[in-house]
Structures are given as C-alpha cells and as structure tokens.
Design a protein around this motif. Structure first.
Motif, PDB file in Angstrom:
ATOM      1  N   SER A  40       0.821  -1.213   0.000  1.00 31.67           N
ATOM      2  CA  SER A  40       0.000   0.000   0.000  1.00 31.67           C
ATOM      3  C   SER A  40       0.860   1.271   0.000  1.00 31.67           C
ATOM      4  O   SER A  40       0.402   2.325  -0.431  1.00 31.67           O
ATOM      5  CB  SER A  40      -0.976   0.001   1.172  1.00 31.67           C
ATOM      6  N   LEU A  41       2.097   1.174   0.439  1.00 32.11           N
ATOM      7  CA  LEU A  41       3.010   2.322   0.435  1.00 32.11           C
ATOM      8  C   LEU A  41       3.817   2.449  -0.857  1.00 32.11           C
ATOM      9  O   LEU A  41       4.457   3.470  -1.091  1.00 32.11           O
ATOM     10  CB  LEU A  41       4.001   2.212   1.595  1.00 32.11           C
ATOM     11  N   ARG A  93       3.407   3.021  -4.034  1.00 32.39           N
ATOM     12  CA  ARG A  93       3.258   4.136  -4.984  1.00 32.39           C
ATOM     13  C   ARG A  93       3.762   5.453  -4.423  1.00 32.39           C
ATOM     14  O   ARG A  93       4.391   6.230  -5.114  1.00 32.39           O
ATOM     15  CB  ARG A  93       1.794   4.272  -5.413  1.00 32.39           C
ATOM     16  N   THR A  94       3.480   5.710  -3.158  1.00 29.89           N
ATOM     17  CA  THR A  94       3.812   7.014  -2.590  1.00 29.89           C
ATOM     18  C   THR A  94       5.174   7.048  -1.889  1.00 29.89           C
ATOM     19  O   THR A  94       5.807   8.095  -1.848  1.00 29.89           O
ATOM     20  CB  THR A  94       2.731   7.460  -1.587  1.00 29.89           C
ATOM     21  N   HIS A  95       5.608   5.927  -1.350  1.00 28.25           N
ATOM     22  CA  HIS A  95       6.877   5.865  -0.624  1.00 28.25           C
ATOM     23  C   HIS A  95       7.622   4.569  -0.975  1.00 28.25           C
ATOM     24  O   HIS A  95       7.724   3.661  -0.149  1.00 28.25           O
ATOM     25  CB  HIS A  95       6.642   5.923   0.883  1.00 28.25           C
ATOM     26  N   PRO A  96       8.142   4.465  -2.197  1.00 26.89           N
ATOM     27  CA  PRO A  96       8.762   3.210  -2.620  1.00 26.89           C
ATOM     28  C   PRO A  96       9.945   2.787  -1.742  1.00 26.89           C
ATOM     29  O   PRO A  96      10.151   1.601  -1.504  1.00 26.89           O
ATOM     30  CB  PRO A  96       9.197   3.468  -4.058  1.00 26.89           C
TER      31      PRO A  96
END
Length: 182
Positions: free
Chosen positions: A150-151, A153-156
């Motif tokens: 879930s992270l 995309r925003t925090h690879p």
C-alpha cells in the motif's frame, strides 16, 4: 497423522516462517548443531519446557508466547555465528549460554548484547535483527508485505525497507544494507 493434523502443522510452519524467518524446527536444529546442544539443554537455555520445545519444532504450536524466549533465541543465533567465525571459543560459548539462560529478556532493542565491532558499535547483523524483531513484534510478515504494497506508490523506499527488513531473511537484509552503503 491425519490430513487435518498435517494441514494444521503446515499452517503452523508457514506462520513460523512469516514470524521468525524460517520454521522453528529448522532454526532450533541449527542452534543444536552449531552450539553442540541437545534438545533438553536448548530448552533449558531458552526457558522452555522440553515438551514445549518439541511442539514448536514439530509445528504443533506456531508461536513462542514469551518475548524473553524470542530474545534468547536471537542471542543464541548471534552466539552460534560467533562460534562459527571463531571469535568465541566453545568454553566461552558455554559461559555465554549460562548468561543467556539467566537473562530476563527486556527491551527488543537491548544494549546487553556482545555483538559489536571493534569500535564498540553493534554489528550490521545485530541492528538488522533488532529492526526485524521490532517489526515482527507488531505484525506478521504477511501484514508487513500488505503495508509495503500500500506504500509502494507514494513511498517506494519505505515499501522496500518493510519488505526487506520486516518480511525478509536476515542475510538478505544485511546484504541489502551493505549494498546501499557503497
């Protein structure tokens, strides 16, 4: 063993793999071999009854319920690595196991470990294990992977960290850390 028991054992071993990085039977057999123990001595050092150790090894039970026992397992893994690399003698290992047996556990991020480098700083492997232990104390590997997904995309970079340190093997996490230090 009937099919239902086999399925329950397989589930327990998979949970162990998620929580501890491998089934406890394999982990405990390595400790027994590496430290020259028998099951009764390992159970005594860990603070478990022999039947409980047997149930964990066979997959009849999935989880170590006592955090102090989990910490003792980690300390024994570190000791086994030190014996393997020759930095600790057999006599010293026996003395350390007696100290480990007496330890009450405590904070996951304990400063009582002897696993340090020449400057006195904890080794990479010890730090990685502490991170893994902390993450695994709050969530199973599957839950950590879901959080990483879930992270992604925003925090690879955080997603990668969670996958490697929270759900991966210690050796993979150490290699990951070392590859990012260059």
């Amino acid at each position: 063993m009937d099919a239902a028991q086999q399925e329950a054992t397989a589930r327990a071993r998979e949970l162990q793999r998620n929580w501890y990085g491998e089934p406890l039977g394999a982990l405990f057999r390595k400790l027994i071999d590496d430290l020259g123990l028998n099951q009764a001595r390992l159970a005594a050092v860990l603070g478990l009854s022999a039947p409980m150790l047997s149930q964990l090894m066979s997959g009849q039970r999935a989880k170590i319920g006592n955090p102090a026992v989990v910490q003792r397992v980690q300390l024994l893994q570190e000791l086994a690595a030190q014996v393997a690399d020759g930095s600790v003698s057999a006599a010293e290992a026996t003395e350390r196991m007696d100290q480990i047996k007496k330890s009450q556990g405590g904070s996951v991020l304990s400063n009582t470990t002897h696993t340090t480098n020449s400057s006195g700083a904890p080794t990479v492997k010890r730090v990685v294990r502490e991170i893994q232990s902390l993450l695994r104390s709050v969530a199973a590997a599957g839950d950590i992977i879901e959080a990483a997904d879930s992270l992604a995309r925003t925090h690879p970079e955080l997603a990668e960290f969670l996958r490697v340190y929270g759900a991966g093997r210690t050796s993979d996490a150490v290699a990951h850390y070392q590859s990012h230090q260059n």
